[in-house]
Design an enzyme around this catalytic site. Structure first.
Site, PDB file in Angstrom:
ATOM      1  N   CYS A  81      -4.392  -5.590  -2.714  1.00  0.00           N
ATOM      2  CA  CYS A  81      -3.374  -4.563  -2.984  1.00  0.00           C
ATOM      3  C   CYS A  81      -2.959  -3.856  -1.570  1.00  0.00           C
ATOM      4  CB  CYS A  81      -3.571  -3.213  -3.921  1.00  0.00           C
ATOM      5  SG  CYS A  81      -5.054  -2.421  -3.605  1.00  0.00           S
ATOM      6  N   GLU A  94      -0.618   2.657  -9.857  1.00  0.00           N
ATOM      7  CA  GLU A  94      -0.789   1.746  -8.502  1.00  0.00           C
ATOM      8  C   GLU A  94       0.015   0.705  -8.838  1.00  0.00           C
ATOM      9  OE1 GLU A  94      -3.397  -0.847  -5.565  1.00  0.00           O
ATOM     10  OE2 GLU A  94      -4.379   0.997  -6.492  1.00  0.00           O
TER      11      GLU A  94
END
Length: 509
Positions: A282, A245
């Site tokens: 995030c 990620e």
């Protein structure tokens, strides 16, 4: 590789607190990986490893006060946030224990011979087996949920894979404590403590992804760091899956009708989402497409009021603080970019929240404004004011992959009138999670969750949150024509383990 001391640092002052460990040498990385590899057989019994996961959750909860105090000293995220994150981590461990016990993740499929088929079908029995040692790279912003005992570790152990964690330098002391808890839980079930390895240091992380006994990796962090490790994983003599990620802008589209209906509520909600955790999530909304005109002005007024009332906060480390201040300044210097609430340095060790505005047509074509389409980690967002739907489509067409994409619709649009369905269709190729009339911060740990998206959000199509995260650490194997006595119990006709399976085309539960 020269060993160097690893220090715990107080982000509120930037001062070193204590020496925690030393950076692992290449030889120490090798020994840690080999110990994990040697422990893989101890995870073969599903009942043992599900019990291990539950014991790990219990022992983390028992050490809550100690762990939260250490985490707050290293991250400044606050006891309330950290206590909740630890609870989420323990819930996640138990959730994967339940998945292991249920057994559906093994994806058992059995076909008996069928000579009448064209071509004939032989005896085929398929299920999934663990890959082997998994390298886990901890995230800075989630010291529990995406770190030593986080989702990558929990899902890998659930799949039957030992792990070696590369500790994040922002919380090394906490990493050591959590690793000790996991090892103690492993020992309670006769599992060698090497099943959970821990190493410190940048070079150790590089050595880890290159080690021939490491079979897959999970990473949460920056585009630059993640891409370097991704490339290293692909360049190995035997490439391995790298589930990274890396970065996400998480665009939000506010329709004109939605703004006219509830501009103030949208502005307040946006402020809460973009400043949550000092903007260090995030899934923070980093780009908002809002209409020009009176309704859009009301939204900005609400956003301005709410962000102005937000206290300055501490970022996870001074490097991130410096990058945030520099990134905001570079964006604010672009022509015709305005700053209704100026983000930046809030004090000697803090940052203040804010947002920038720009005309959406500036983003629709390649040029200097491309910087506004890149993630800026911290409490800032960009509001792009659009004149018509064509400008919205023009900006969306230029966006890279994201973890999330959000649309705020009016009541009528949500009921199927207007362009609601069309906007959803436009957002779907951009993200792994598409939200309607909500905010992306907050990723529920649930079976249907997907936390991933097109590159650069992630480097694979998998999720790092939710039950299907376990699939990253397994591979299918088919036995053809194997005598029943030689088959693993998961694939025998009498189903001695009581597994869900597909048997000659019929789903059995």
């Amino acid at each position: 590789m020269a060993a160097a001391p690893v220090w715990s640092v107080d982000p509120r002052t930037g001062k070193q607190r204590e020496q925690v460990a030393v950076e692992a040498t290449a030889q120490e990385v090798d020994a840690t990986v080999r110990a994990a590899h040697a422990a893989r057989g101890s995870l073969a019994d599903r009942a043992v490893r599900s019990a291990f996961l539950r014991t790990a959750a219990e022992q983390l909860e028992a050490a809550k006060d100690w762990l939260v105090e250490t985490a707050d000293a290293e991250t400044a995220l606050g006891p309330v946030r950290l206590t909740g994150e630890l609870a989420r981590t323990c819930y996640q461990l138990r959730a994967f224990a339940d998945i292991v016990d249920e057994g559906a993740f093994l994806d058992v499929i059995i076909n008996h011979p069928d000579d009448t088929a064209t071509p004939p079908i032989p005896d085929l029995r398929r299920y999934k087996v663990p890959l082997g040692v998994v390298a886990v790279y901890s995230a800075s912003n989630f010291p529990f949920a995406f770190s030593v005992a986080g989702g990558d570790t929990a899902s890998a152990l659930g799949a039957g894979c030992p792990v070696v964690v590369k500790a994040h330098p922002d919380h090394p002391a906490l990493s050591e404590l959590v690793a000790k808890v996991l090892r103690r839980a492993a020992a309670a079930h006769g599992i060698p403590e090497g099943v959970v390895g821990l190493v410190h240091g940048f070079e150790a992380g590089v050595e880890l992804v290159k080690h021939p006994l490491v079979t897959a990796a999970g990473f949460t962090g920056s585009v630059r760091g993640g891409r370097a490790l991704f490339d290293a994983a692909a360049a190995r003599p035997t490439p391995i899956p790298f589930h990274g990620e890396l970065g996400s802008l998480n665009p939000v589209v506010v329709t004109e009708a939605a703004a006219a209906e509830r501009a103030e509520a949208i502005g307040t909600g946006l402020a809460g989402s973009m400043t949550l955790g000092v903007g260090q999530f995030c899934v923070k909304p980093g780009l908002v497409l809002a209409p020009s005109g009176a309704a859009g002005d009301r939204l900005l007024k609400s956003l301005t009021d709410a962000v102005s009332d937000t206290d300055a906060g501490v970022l996870l480390d001074h490097r991130m603080r410096d990058n945030f201040i520099a990134g905001v300044a570079e964006r604010a210097e672009l022509p015709e970019v305005e700053s209704p609430v100026t983000p930046g340095a809030g004090g000697e060790h803090t940052v203040s929240a804010g947002f920038l505005t720009v005309a959406a047509d500036k983003l629709a074509e390649e040029g200097a404004y491309d910087l506004l389409l890149e993630e800026c980690f911290g409490p800032v967002t960009v509001v792009a004011r659009y004149e018509d739907e064509a400008e919205v489509q023009g900006v969306l067409s230029r966006l890279p992959g994201n973890l999330t994409a959000t649309v705020h619709l009016s009541t009528e649009e949500a009921a199927g009138e207007g362009r609601g369905a069309e906007i959803l269709a436009e957002l779907t190729p951009l993200a792994g999670r598409v939200l309607v009339n909500g905010w992306p911060t907050g990723v529920a740990v649930a079976p249907a969750q997907h936390h991933g998206g097109p590159y650069p959000a992630t480097t694979s199509t998998s999720t790092s949150v939710g039950g299907t995260a376990i699939e990253r650490w397994m591979r299918p194997v088919v036995y053809q024509g194997a005598p029943e006595a030689l088959l693993p119990p998961e694939l025998r006709d009498d189903n001695p383990l009581g597994l869900p399976r597909r048997f000659d085309g019929r789903l059995e539960r």
